[in-house]
Design an enzyme around this catalytic site. Sequence first.
Site: not given
Lengths: 220, 125
Positions: A119-120
């Site tokens: 994701c981040s």
Amino acid sequence: MSDQHPQGHGHGGTAHPHGAPLSDVQLRVKALESLLTEKGLVDPAALDELIETYESRVGPRNGARVVARAWVDPEFKRRLLADATEAIAGMGYIGRQGEDMVVLENTPRVHNLVVCTLCSCYPWPVLGLPPVWYKSAPYRSRAVIDPRGVLREFGLELPEEVEVRVWDSTAELRYLVLPERPPGTEGMSEEELAALITRDAMIGTAKVQPPARARREARG
Amino acid sequence: MTPPERPDPRTLADLPAIPRDDEGPVFREPWEAQAFAMAVKLHEAGCFTWREWADRLAQEIRAARERGDPDPGTTYYRHWLAALERLVAEKGLVGGEELARRKAEWESAARETPPGRPIELRREG
């Protein structure tokens, strides 16, 4: 009964002159926020305060202060590399998600690069929120399969003998790169050093550049 | 990392380029900030663990890529919002039907509001 809801909160309200005044995502956010508020699960004022914090108060400057201190204070650097979570918390930067921090030291032989492939995940307390490119699929995938190519795109060409290490962040573990202190910064104060340190250098897509004045002096 | 199943030529051309920015604002639009803050606050209130959250977000991002979203980073908060809607439903906090009804109410309120006026939700008391 009319339902109170925040209008704008200083992000610049969008004008909706035509037939579709609110977009699908805007409507979904309003629906969710008004329901959560009615159920007592969120407080609109607390949401606004959090947004304000991330928009203007937290940013890569916290990380820059951590790095600058590590450059001038060997004892702090030792603690930072041994237990980054605690050393960073000692400066008042504490994660909201209970995540652990690990600091990765760049050296003339090793260059570290941070990514979150899923994701981040990102070290918010020290770097704020991630830039668009960090969240993009091309970065998330290519940082792992072609790190040198990615670094070249960022304008960083590393000699062959430098080992590139890629670190994949998770919900529980976030990484901060400790970049190399550039030449020509001897005698600079912690504050002056912090001003040189960029967000990208702490993700590993850049090096910290020597100050222009120091470069001129070195040449002259 | 596997590319999308049926790569659109334009998507392929886009893929290698990493979007760049100059340390600009972290939110592109106000709704992104609202979606962000709701997830953080619900986590802080103990509604879910951050691991649960990160897993749902990663699922949404993966699903979007499988649908062919080139995922250039600009759609990130769309995935964030979808993950949040799913997780609050799973946790029994806000159901999908309830959410759809409320969205429709906001939509008609917005339609009936003259430009420039704040949109207010009016419901029978």
